[in-house]
Every structure is written in structure tokens, then in C-alpha cells.
Motif scaffolding. Structure first.
Motif, PDB file in Angstrom:
ATOM      1  N   ARG A 172      10.101  -5.860 -15.394  1.00 28.55           N
ATOM      2  CA  ARG A 172       9.429  -6.732 -14.636  1.00 28.55           C
ATOM      3  C   ARG A 172       9.828  -7.741 -13.884  1.00 28.55           C
ATOM      4  NH1 ARG A 172       4.088  -8.833 -16.160  1.00 28.55           N
ATOM      5  NH2 ARG A 172       4.393  -8.040 -17.739  1.00 28.55           N
ATOM      6  N   GLN A 173      11.436  -7.940 -13.855  1.00 27.23           N
ATOM      7  CA  GLN A 173      11.100  -9.359 -13.461  1.00 27.23           C
ATOM      8  C   GLN A 173      12.409  -8.895 -12.328  1.00 27.23           C
ATOM      9  OE1 GLN A 173      14.228 -10.102 -16.518  1.00 27.23           O
ATOM     10  NE2 GLN A 173      13.906 -11.617 -16.893  1.00 27.23           N
ATOM     11  N   ALA A 174      12.236  -7.377 -11.947  1.00 30.24           N
ATOM     12  CA  ALA A 174      12.552  -6.532 -11.040  1.00 30.24           C
ATOM     13  C   ALA A 174      12.087  -6.198  -9.397  1.00 30.24           C
ATOM     14  CB  ALA A 174      13.121  -5.025 -11.566  1.00 30.24           C
ATOM     15  N   LEU A 175      10.927  -6.595 -10.274  1.00 28.79           N
ATOM     16  CA  LEU A 175       8.959  -6.080  -9.400  1.00 28.79           C
ATOM     17  C   LEU A 175       9.375  -7.407  -8.663  1.00 28.79           C
ATOM     18  CD1 LEU A 175       7.749  -3.951  -8.609  1.00 28.79           C
ATOM     19  CD2 LEU A 175       6.261  -4.752 -10.440  1.00 28.79           C
ATOM     20  N   ALA A 176       9.298  -8.436  -9.678  1.00 29.07           N
ATOM     21  CA  ALA A 176       9.033  -9.473  -9.073  1.00 29.07           C
ATOM     22  C   ALA A 176       9.624 -10.079  -8.322  1.00 29.07           C
ATOM     23  CB  ALA A 176       8.888 -10.763 -10.033  1.00 29.07           C
ATOM     24  N   ALA A 177      10.930  -9.661  -7.877  1.00 34.89           N
ATOM     25  CA  ALA A 177      12.240  -9.924  -6.864  1.00 34.89           C
ATOM     26  C   ALA A 177      11.542  -9.504  -5.623  1.00 34.89           C
ATOM     27  CB  ALA A 177      13.192  -9.645  -7.483  1.00 34.89           C
ATOM     28  N   VAL A 178      10.681  -8.122  -5.531  1.00 36.55           N
ATOM     29  CA  VAL A 178      10.374  -7.323  -4.289  1.00 36.55           C
ATOM     30  C   VAL A 178       9.332  -7.927  -3.828  1.00 36.55           C
ATOM     31  CG1 VAL A 178       9.795  -5.181  -3.526  1.00 36.55           C
ATOM     32  CG2 VAL A 178      11.438  -5.026  -5.490  1.00 36.55           C
ATOM     33  N   GLU A 179      10.137  -8.057  -2.599  1.00 38.66           N
ATOM     34  CA  GLU A 179       8.658  -8.477  -1.065  1.00 38.66           C
ATOM     35  C   GLU A 179       8.075  -7.851  -0.834  1.00 38.66           C
ATOM     36  OE1 GLU A 179       9.798 -11.368   2.841  1.00 38.66           O
ATOM     37  OE2 GLU A 179      11.461 -10.692   2.214  1.00 38.66           O
ATOM     38  N   ARG A 180       8.788  -6.927  -0.560  1.00 43.19           N
ATOM     39  CA  ARG A 180       7.694  -6.140   0.001  1.00 43.19           C
ATOM     40  C   ARG A 180       8.374  -4.190   0.376  1.00 43.19           C
ATOM     41  NH1 ARG A 180      10.626  -8.267   4.402  1.00 43.19           N
ATOM     42  NH2 ARG A 180      11.542  -6.859   5.858  1.00 43.19           N
ATOM     43  N   VAL A 181       7.387  -3.326   0.154  1.00 42.07           N
ATOM     44  CA  VAL A 181       7.658  -2.196  -0.231  1.00 42.07           C
ATOM     45  C   VAL A 181       7.561  -1.117   0.954  1.00 42.07           C
ATOM     46  CG1 VAL A 181       6.880   0.118  -1.685  1.00 42.07           C
ATOM     47  CG2 VAL A 181       7.296  -2.621  -3.189  1.00 42.07           C
ATOM     48  N   HIS A 182       7.970  -0.192   1.465  1.00 41.11           N
ATOM     49  CA  HIS A 182       8.253   0.685   2.634  1.00 41.11           C
ATOM     50  C   HIS A 182       7.720   2.048   2.279  1.00 41.11           C
ATOM     51  CE1 HIS A 182       8.837  -2.359   5.258  1.00 41.11           C
ATOM     52  NE2 HIS A 182       9.527  -2.739   4.867  1.00 41.11           N
TER      53      HIS A 182
END
Length: 267
Positions: free
Chosen positions: A131-141
């Protein structure tokens, strides 16, 4: 250990890095370093990675991100590890969309599809959760990675591939981006095709069960070395399928359900 190994100078991080850099520069494949001299274990392999990066930065390259390898749980079990490998990405590895790969400049390139994260925040372990890791992601490609081992026939032991910066070579990221809360990363489907013929299919679950779980494990592993994944960096979360050979005149395509399409041509 053989008598030949016992009389040879053990590997150190600098000599490992220099040998693999020379193979890459000279387009020269070779045998496993773990078979040639004693001393190359996983800790030394990661130290060699750091020397590799220092040499690249010293030559004017710029660190742009992190790549993950062995994100399949089955592959990890075969190699005797419990978390993905980490390796470095530099700006010299990044291709522009539509930019072809000169196959003759590499040894035996193969291409695999990737879900790619661009970090919005610094992610530092230990103790990072999915959950913490995903919250640190700005965008996905969507992305494609070209791997190109410096070992003959892609044959290596675990320390060999880590020292070889996890077979890093080139990568391309699609222009289209999606916010991480706008897709289901576990169910995100991908079809990999070569010259229009389907070679493999997968979903994001192929990457550690969830790509953000792989990201969390990578952040925690890097923390053991006093390192972190920085804001703005690109993270290749790991191949969704087996890699396909890239040949002159061929086109490898990854078509994602939400993330769109990315192509890579060999010339």
C-alpha cells in the motif's frame, strides 16, 4: 573448489565490474564469473553493481531509475531467494518511443513487457508495504525492456546476473500514462507479439502477485544497502512474460488493456 580456483586471485567488486563492462563494450560474451575465480557471492555482486554505476556516472551517464528482476515467485524459488533482484537504469539505456534498436550493437538481445512506475515520492525501507509503495507512485506506463546478458547463452548463477546489472541493456516507456488508482494492476492484461503473432499473454499478477508488492520488496532490499528509490525515478517492475528474441527487421509489441501499446523494432 578446484585447485585452479584456489590459486587464482579472488574476485573483488572492481574487477568484476571491469570484466563485465569490458564484455559489454567489446560485445564479447563469456562464461560465468562464479566458475572462473572464487569469491563472487551476492553481497560482492551488488557491490560490483555499485562500481558499475559509478563508472557509468563518471563517464557522464545519469542515474534515472531502478529495474527489478526475478519478480516471478516461481523463479525466485528456483534461484533460492525471497525477493526480486534490483539493478540500475541510466539515461543511456532509455530509448525514445519509435526509436529502433541496433541489434548488432548488442550480444543476444531479448525483449520483455513491463509495467513501469514513475515515482512521485521517495520510497525508503525498511518495512515498506504494498500500500505504501503504491501511494508513492505518481503514474504508470507500459514499457518494453531489452535484456542482453554478458554471459554465453544467458547461462549464469545468481551472483553472476546480479553483478551483470541484471542483464540490463535498453528500455522504452510509452508516452501514455495512467494514475495508479485508475487501473487494476493485478488484472491489467498484456499481450506480447512478435511481428504480429502472439507470443505470450499475462496480467500484472505475474509480477510478485502485484507490481507494487515487487516495488515494496525492492525498496526494502535497497534499504539494507542504505539506498532508496527516489522521487522522479523510473522503476521497471519486472517482465510479465518470458523474453522474446529481438532480430533485425522484427517488431516486438506489448498491448496492454489500459496502459496502451508500445513497440520496439530491431534494425
Amino acid at each position: 573448489m578446484s585447485s585452479t580456483q584456489e590459486t587464482r586471485t579472488p574476485w573483488d567488486a572492481a574487477s568484476v565490474a571491469e570484466e563485465l563492462l569490458a564484455r559489454e563494450r567489446e560485445r564479447r560474451e563469456g562464461g560465468r564469473l562464479t566458475d572462473e575465480r572464487p569469491g563472487l557471492d551476492l553481497d560482492l555482486a551488488y557491490a560490483a553493481q555499485d562500481v558499475y554505476l559509478a563508472r557509468r556516472v563518471g563517464a557522464g551517464k545519469r542515474l534515472v531509475g531502478v529495474k527489478l528482476g526475478l519478480t516471478s515467485v516461481a523463479k525466485q524459488q528456483r534461484m533460492g531467494i525471497t525477493a526480486p533482484l534490483t539493478a540500475w537504469l541510466t539515461d543511456a539505456m532509455e530509448l525514445e518511443p519509435e526509436q529502433p534498436v541496433e541489434v548488432s550493437s548488442l550480444l543476444h538481445p531479448r525483449v520483455e513487457p513491463e509495467i513501469v512506475f514513475v515515482m512521485g515520492e521517495r520510497l525508503a525501507g525498511p518495512g515498506v508495504t504494498t500500500r505504501q509503495a503504491l501511494a508513492a507512485v505518481e503514474r504508470v506506463h507500459a514499457g518494453l525492456e531489452v535484456i542482453d546478458s554478458r554471459y554465453r547463452d544467458f547461462s549464469f548463477a545468481l551472483p553472476d546476473v546480479v553483478a551483470d546489472n541484471a542483464s540490463s541493456s535498453r528500455f522504452v516507456v510509452s508516452p501514455l500514462s495512467v494514475a495508479p488508482d485508475e487501473l487494476d494492476l493485478v488484472l491489467e492484461g498484456c499481450t506480447l507479439s512478435v511481428d504480429g503473432a502472439v507470443a505470450a499473454t499475462a496480467t500484472g499478477a505475474a509480477v510478485q502477485g502485484h507490481p507494487a508488492a515487487a516495488l515494496a520488496l525492492a525498496a526494502n532490499a535497497l534499504a539494507e544497502r542504505g539506498l532508496a528509490i527516489e522521487a522522479g525515478q523510473v522503476v521497471l517492475t519486472g517482465g510479465l512474460t518470458d523474453a522474446e528474441h529481438l532480430r533485425p527487421g522484427s517488431v516486438v509489441t506489448a498491448e496492454f488493456a489500459t496502459l496502451g501499446r508500445v513497440d520496439l523494432a530491431g534494425v
